[in-house]
Design an enzyme around this catalytic site. Structure first.
Site, short mmCIF file in Angstrom:
data_model
loop_
_atom_site.label_atom_id
_atom_site.label_comp_id
_atom_site.label_asym_id
_atom_site.label_seq_id
_atom_site.Cartn_x
_atom_site.Cartn_y
_atom_site.Cartn_z
N MET B 1 0.77 -1.23 0.00
CA MET B 1 0.00 0.00 0.00
C MET B 1 0.80 1.28 0.00
SD MET B 1 -2.25 2.45 1.42
CE MET B 1 -1.88 3.95 2.31
N PRO B 2 2.04 1.28 0.49
CA PRO B 2 2.62 2.63 0.61
C PRO B 2 2.41 3.43 -0.68
CG PRO B 2 4.15 1.02 1.51
CD PRO B 2 3.03 0.24 0.86
N ILE B 3 1.88 4.65 -0.50
CA ILE B 3 1.68 5.57 -1.63
C ILE B 3 2.49 6.82 -1.33
CG2 ILE B 3 0.02 6.95 -2.94
CD1 ILE B 3 -2.13 4.92 -2.23
N ARG B 40 3.46 2.56 -4.66
CA ARG B 40 3.10 3.49 -5.72
C ARG B 40 3.75 4.84 -5.45
NH1 ARG B 40 -0.06 -0.31 -5.98
NH2 ARG B 40 -1.44 -0.81 -7.71
#
Lengths: 63, 63, 63, 63, 63, 63
Positions: B1-3, B40
């Site tokens: 998930m890290p954005i 992302r």
């Protein structure tokens, strides 16, 4: 450290941006009691076709 | 998930962006212990007239 | 100037954050060819009930 | 008050944006039980060379 | 890819968030013609003392 | 329309926030020549363990 993002409609002059960052930086430094040099501002200019209020694009509202 | 959002001054080459996202993704995956595919990155290039430090636009500082 | 926002799920340790900002800053400075001191990172930890992928909250996906 | 940022790949038509803000505003107003006029949406279109998934720019993935 | 940030006043229930992300994801997928699985939403709940309209905090307006 | 995000270290008083949004809104309205009621500010308070300068968390720098 204060880091500000200013989202605004495209079309202001360089002189308006210059005045804006100067005044906003002064306001931040004074009220948050921090060093002016620590204040960063990122301006994000947005097209009228990329802003919506109430489900209607600004580009359509003024048409 | 890290954005991640990377705000940087306009002007880097495609090759620099390519290297940057590769290395940053590796760093994130390694230190946060997540899958590389989950990382992302959105790059936001900013004009010198849209950045202010200490109340002065970058466009003016280098003039 | 590079200013990064890192959005990630809540729950990493202080040590993980410490390693992450160190490694990411190194990657940015190296690939964008800028001074390490100029790199700022803001971490935003997000609850699983505040993230959605494919229309489903992460909090529900793992239930 | 809800203020939304929609980050999406560059290339949608004005008509697609028009439909999108209309439908998303309706969804927000209905589910969060707020007035449609209070919903603001800012669209951010991103180049394929400014998006990375898994450490690879979208511009490279499709090449 | 669409990545949305939804900034809203604190206080909605988990059920409201659940409905909101479902409906907004459907609206995005339909109007932008993309896969539902590709849509990510990050919710940012904000205290009334951290929102200002017209120079007045929401916390003060309702007092 | 101007929508501002103010990222700042946690710890200011309600009175400081109150003064800050008042003064910043005045500065924006005056320099961008817009109505005060149109100016929205979202404050984002950040923990010292969630900010990094030069690859070092603020929480560590002051230790």
């Amino acid at each position: 450290m204060p880091i500000l993002n200013v989202n605004m409609i495209k079309g202001r002059t360089l002189e308006q941006k210059r005045e804006m960052v100067k005044e906003v930086t002064d306001s931040i430094a004074k009220t948050l009691n921090c060093d002016k040099e620590a204040v960063r501002i990122l301006i994000n200019e947005i097209d009228k076709e990329d802003i919506s209020v109430g489900g209607v694009l600004r580009a359509d509202k003024e048409a």
